[in-house]
Write a protein that holds these residues in place. Structure first.
Motif, PDB file in Angstrom:
ATOM      1  N   TRP A  82       6.979  10.460  -3.102  1.00  8.47           N
ATOM      2  CA  TRP A  82       6.921   9.395  -4.108  1.00  8.47           C
ATOM      3  C   TRP A  82       7.938   8.334  -3.693  1.00  8.47           C
ATOM      4  O   TRP A  82       9.094   8.674  -3.415  1.00  8.47           O
ATOM      5  CB  TRP A  82       7.222   9.941  -5.486  1.00  8.47           C
ATOM      6  N   PRO A  83       7.555   7.064  -3.653  1.00 11.69           N
ATOM      7  CA  PRO A  83       8.438   6.060  -3.060  1.00 11.69           C
ATOM      8  C   PRO A  83       9.701   5.744  -3.862  1.00 11.69           C
ATOM      9  O   PRO A  83      10.677   5.240  -3.293  1.00 11.69           O
ATOM     10  CB  PRO A  83       7.549   4.807  -2.965  1.00 11.69           C
ATOM     11  N   TRP A  84       9.706   6.025  -5.176  1.00 14.95           N
ATOM     12  CA  TRP A  84      10.777   5.533  -6.035  1.00 14.95           C
ATOM     13  C   TRP A  84      11.567   6.700  -6.629  1.00 14.95           C
ATOM     14  O   TRP A  84      11.011   7.697  -7.084  1.00 14.95           O
ATOM     15  CB  TRP A  84      10.195   4.667  -7.150  1.00 14.95           C
TER      16      TRP A  84
ATOM     17  N   ALA B  72       0.838  -1.189   0.000  1.00 11.76           N
ATOM     18  CA  ALA B  72       0.000   0.000   0.000  1.00 11.76           C
ATOM     19  C   ALA B  72       0.883   1.252   0.000  1.00 11.76           C
ATOM     20  O   ALA B  72       1.863   1.332   0.752  1.00 11.76           O
ATOM     21  CB  ALA B  72      -0.915   0.008   1.216  1.00 11.76           C
ATOM     22  N   VAL B  73       0.545   2.200  -0.844  1.00 13.38           N
ATOM     23  CA  VAL B  73       1.285   3.460  -0.936  1.00 13.38           C
ATOM     24  C   VAL B  73       0.337   4.600  -0.604  1.00 13.38           C
ATOM     25  O   VAL B  73      -0.772   4.684  -1.158  1.00 13.38           O
ATOM     26  CB  VAL B  73       1.870   3.664  -2.345  1.00 13.38           C
ATOM     27  N   GLN B  74       0.761   5.477   0.302  1.00 13.28           N
ATOM     28  CA  GLN B  74      -0.014   6.665   0.648  1.00 13.28           C
ATOM     29  C   GLN B  74       0.749   7.901   0.191  1.00 13.28           C
ATOM     30  O   GLN B  74       1.891   8.133   0.604  1.00 13.28           O
ATOM     31  CB  GLN B  74      -0.261   6.746   2.145  1.00 13.28           C
ATOM     32  N   LEU B  75       0.143   8.708  -0.664  1.00 16.49           N
ATOM     33  CA  LEU B  75       0.749   9.936  -1.158  1.00 16.49           C
ATOM     34  C   LEU B  75       0.236  11.135  -0.374  1.00 16.49           C
ATOM     35  O   LEU B  75      -0.881  11.107   0.161  1.00 16.49           O
ATOM     36  CB  LEU B  75       0.407  10.122  -2.638  1.00 16.49           C
ATOM     37  N   PRO B  76       1.015  12.208  -0.305  1.00 16.52           N
ATOM     38  CA  PRO B  76       0.546  13.407   0.394  1.00 16.52           C
ATOM     39  C   PRO B  76      -0.628  14.055  -0.339  1.00 16.52           C
ATOM     40  O   PRO B  76      -0.678  14.056  -1.572  1.00 16.52           O
ATOM     41  CB  PRO B  76       1.768  14.326   0.394  1.00 16.52           C
ATOM     42  N   VAL B  77      -1.565  14.581   0.425  1.00 15.96           N
ATOM     43  CA  VAL B  77      -2.735  15.271  -0.108  1.00 15.96           C
ATOM     44  C   VAL B  77      -2.603  16.751   0.238  1.00 15.96           C
ATOM     45  O   VAL B  77      -2.486  17.116   1.410  1.00 15.96           O
ATOM     46  CB  VAL B  77      -4.040  14.694   0.469  1.00 15.96           C
ATOM     47  N   LEU B  78      -2.599  17.595  -0.779  1.00 17.49           N
ATOM     48  CA  LEU B  78      -2.410  19.024  -0.569  1.00 17.49           C
ATOM     49  C   LEU B  78      -3.711  19.703  -0.151  1.00 17.49           C
ATOM     50  O   LEU B  78      -4.795  19.311  -0.606  1.00 17.49           O
ATOM     51  CB  LEU B  78      -1.896  19.680  -1.854  1.00 17.49           C
ATOM     52  N   PRO B  79      -3.631  20.723   0.705  1.00 21.42           N
ATOM     53  CA  PRO B  79      -4.833  21.493   1.042  1.00 21.42           C
ATOM     54  C   PRO B  79      -5.464  22.060  -0.231  1.00 21.42           C
ATOM     55  O   PRO B  79      -4.779  22.516  -1.139  1.00 21.42           O
ATOM     56  CB  PRO B  79      -4.277  22.621   1.930  1.00 21.42           C
ATOM     57  N   GLY B  80      -6.765  21.997  -0.289  1.00 24.09           N
ATOM     58  CA  GLY B  80      -7.480  22.490  -1.462  1.00 24.09           C
ATOM     59  C   GLY B  80      -7.779  21.417  -2.490  1.00 24.09           C
ATOM     60  O   GLY B  80      -8.596  21.637  -3.387  1.00 24.09           O
ATOM     61  N   PHE B  81      -7.117  20.257  -2.374  1.00 23.37           N
ATOM     62  CA  PHE B  81      -7.355  19.171  -3.317  1.00 23.37           C
ATOM     63  C   PHE B  81      -7.860  17.911  -2.621  1.00 23.37           C
ATOM     64  O   PHE B  81      -8.040  16.883  -3.275  1.00 23.37           O
ATOM     65  CB  PHE B  81      -6.076  18.842  -4.094  1.00 23.37           C
ATOM     66  N   ALA B  82      -8.044  17.961  -1.318  1.00 22.29           N
ATOM     67  CA  ALA B  82      -8.510  16.799  -0.561  1.00 22.29           C
ATOM     68  C   ALA B  82      -9.851  16.321  -1.126  1.00 22.29           C
ATOM     69  O   ALA B  82     -10.666  17.126  -1.574  1.00 22.29           O
ATOM     70  CB  ALA B  82      -8.646  17.162   0.917  1.00 22.29           C
ATOM     71  N   PRO B  83     -10.055  14.996  -1.126  1.00 26.75           N
ATOM     72  CA  PRO B  83      -9.227  13.982  -0.463  1.00 26.75           C
ATOM     73  C   PRO B  83      -8.168  13.360  -1.354  1.00 26.75           C
ATOM     74  O   PRO B  83      -7.552  12.373  -0.966  1.00 26.75           O
ATOM     75  CB  PRO B  83     -10.268  12.920  -0.085  1.00 26.75           C
ATOM     76  N   HIS B  84      -7.919  13.937  -2.545  1.00 26.44           N
ATOM     77  CA  HIS B  84      -7.057  13.265  -3.513  1.00 26.44           C
ATOM     78  C   HIS B  84      -5.666  13.886  -3.575  1.00 26.44           C
ATOM     79  O   HIS B  84      -5.494  15.091  -3.351  1.00 26.44           O
ATOM     80  CB  HIS B  84      -7.687  13.313  -4.898  1.00 26.44           C
ATOM     81  N   ALA B  85      -4.676  13.067  -3.927  1.00 25.03           N
ATOM     82  CA  ALA B  85      -3.360  13.565  -4.312  1.00 25.03           C
ATOM     83  C   ALA B  85      -3.433  14.038  -5.765  1.00 25.03           C
ATOM     84  O   ALA B  85      -4.282  13.577  -6.537  1.00 25.03           O
ATOM     85  CB  ALA B  85      -2.315  12.467  -4.158  1.00 25.03           C
ATOM     86  N   ILE B  86      -2.543  14.965  -6.143  1.00 26.52           N
ATOM     87  CA  ILE B  86      -2.655  15.522  -7.492  1.00 26.52           C
ATOM     88  C   ILE B  86      -1.295  15.926  -8.052  1.00 26.52           C
ATOM     89  O   ILE B  86      -0.433  16.457  -7.340  1.00 26.52           O
ATOM     90  CB  ILE B  86      -3.617  16.735  -7.512  1.00 26.52           C
ATOM     91  N   HIS B  87      -1.061  15.605  -9.317  1.00 26.28           N
ATOM     92  CA  HIS B  87       0.009  16.132 -10.174  1.00 26.28           C
ATOM     93  C   HIS B  87       1.433  15.755  -9.774  1.00 26.28           C
ATOM     94  O   HIS B  87       2.389  16.325 -10.313  1.00 26.28           O
ATOM     95  CB  HIS B  87      -0.093  17.653 -10.277  1.00 26.28           C
ATOM     96  N   GLY B  88       1.630  14.844  -8.823  1.00 24.30           N
ATOM     97  CA  GLY B  88       2.972  14.413  -8.505  1.00 24.30           C
ATOM     98  C   GLY B  88       3.740  15.394  -7.646  1.00 24.30           C
ATOM     99  O   GLY B  88       3.160  16.173  -6.878  1.00 24.30           O
ATOM    100  N   VAL B  89       5.075  15.387  -7.780  1.00 26.97           N
ATOM    101  CA  VAL B  89       5.927  16.210  -6.912  1.00 26.97           C
ATOM    102  C   VAL B  89       6.725  17.254  -7.676  1.00 26.97           C
ATOM    103  O   VAL B  89       7.221  18.211  -7.084  1.00 26.97           O
ATOM    104  CB  VAL B  89       6.901  15.319  -6.101  1.00 26.97           C
ATOM    105  N   GLY B  90       6.879  17.094  -9.002  1.00 28.58           N
ATOM    106  CA  GLY B  90       7.740  17.991  -9.757  1.00 28.58           C
ATOM    107  C   GLY B  90       7.335  19.447  -9.671  1.00 28.58           C
ATOM    108  O   GLY B  90       8.190  20.337  -9.620  1.00 28.58           O
ATOM    109  N   TRP B  91       6.038  19.715  -9.655  1.00 27.03           N
ATOM    110  CA  TRP B  91       5.550  21.099  -9.621  1.00 27.03           C
ATOM    111  C   TRP B  91       5.691  21.729  -8.245  1.00 27.03           C
ATOM    112  O   TRP B  91       5.496  22.941  -8.091  1.00 27.03           O
ATOM    113  CB  TRP B  91       4.099  21.164 -10.097  1.00 27.03           C
TER     114      TRP B  91
END
Length: 291
Positions: free
Chosen positions: A114-116, A69-88
């Motif tokens: 991101w785990p990898w 199981a992988v849990q990604l960070p969820v940014l304020p304003g986009f909850a409950p989903h993670a969005i767009h990765g980490v590059g931005w």
């Protein structure tokens, strides 16, 4: 730090420290991408930003990979989903720059975002014909991993703007904007005949079977977007004054796709995946191509 590029009638600024974003793009003095407000620290207010190592939403920020199981960070304003990765969300390194081109790099992953581990690269080039962005993602992990990418350009809309593109299918979404059903493109807007924007309702949908060409007609200018991917995500809020034509390698929540659905691209250790987007413009009143 702001980088400035120029070629022919084209001008661009880059913001490596703000998500590796583009700050502006203009042709013969007219904005082709929505310009970034001066002094902003909000990458969502920029002209265009890269999406690494996934595009759009991951439902509840969770997915299963190789039994874990992988849990990604969820940014304020986009909850409950993670969005767009980490590059931005990261500052990028400038690997090279000249009058008309720049190379940006980001070493990321292997952490809570991101785990990898991966390396993300952007080659951003202006020519007489317009803007070209080449994205590359290299898997630096010891395992085969999911990895996707995309671009998120914002095109300003004037009165009577129209978007035209050809695609076969569109993902219908639930109330939280997670895809639920793949339908014919006409189930939302098929754009084949040119749809006037802003639309009657929010558009935030991924189109499959895209032929790689989209055209925005805005006042006296026609802007063409080309990409080497068969998917494009269209985001056009009713009162936003802009339209996003986002080339992507996968649909939203591809990390949670069923076995019978298009899923997330997977790359081997040391392997690379890429995406190219080109933006050009024509002055429709004079019928002259960008030079």
């Amino acid at each position: 730090m702001t980088l400035e590029l120029a070629a022919g009638g084209w001008r661009a600024t880059l913001l490596p420290g703000l998500g590796g974003a583009i700050g502006s793009l203009s042709f013969r003095g007219c904005d082709v991408l929505r310009p970034t407000p001066s002094g902003t620290a909000d990458v969502l207010a920029t002209s265009c930003f890269p999406l690494f190592p996934y595009a759009n939403r991951v439902a509840n920020g969770r997915f299963i990979w190789a039994g874990d199981a992988v849990q990604l960070p969820v940014l304020p304003g986009f909850a409950p989903h993670a969005i767009h990765g980490v590059g931005w969300q990261r500052a990028w390194q400038v690997n090279g720059v000249n009058d008309s081109a720049a190379q940006l790099r980001l070493d990321a992953g292997g952490d809570g975002g991101w785990p990898w581990r991966f390396v993300a690269e952007q080659d951003i080039t202006l020519t007489d014909a317009g803007l070209r962005i080449d994205l590359r993602l290299t898997n630096c992990d010891d395992n085969r991993v999911p990895a996707g990418l995309g671009l998120h350009p914002y095109f300003p809309l004037g009165a009577g703007g129209r978007l035209s593109l050809t695609a076969k299918k569109v993902w219908l979404s639930d109330e939280t904007l997670i895809p639920s059903t793949l339908a014919d493109a006409s189930a939302i807007y098929d754009f084949a005949q040119g749809e006037r924007l802003p639309a009657r309702t929010l558009i935030d949908h991924c189109y499959e079977g895209w032929d790689g060409v989209a055209e925005l007609t805005i006042a006296e200018r026609s802007v063409t977007v080309k990409a080497d991917t068969g998917r494009v995500h269209i985001y056009a809020p009713q009162a936003g004054g802009f339209c996003c034509v986002e080339p992507v390698t996968h649909r939203p929540d591809a990390l949670n796709a069923r076995p019978d659905e298009p899923g997330m691209p997977v790359i081997e250790p040391g392997a690379q995946t890429s995406l190219r987007m080109e933006i050009s413009a024509v002055n429709t009143t004079a019928s002259q191509p960008a030079q």
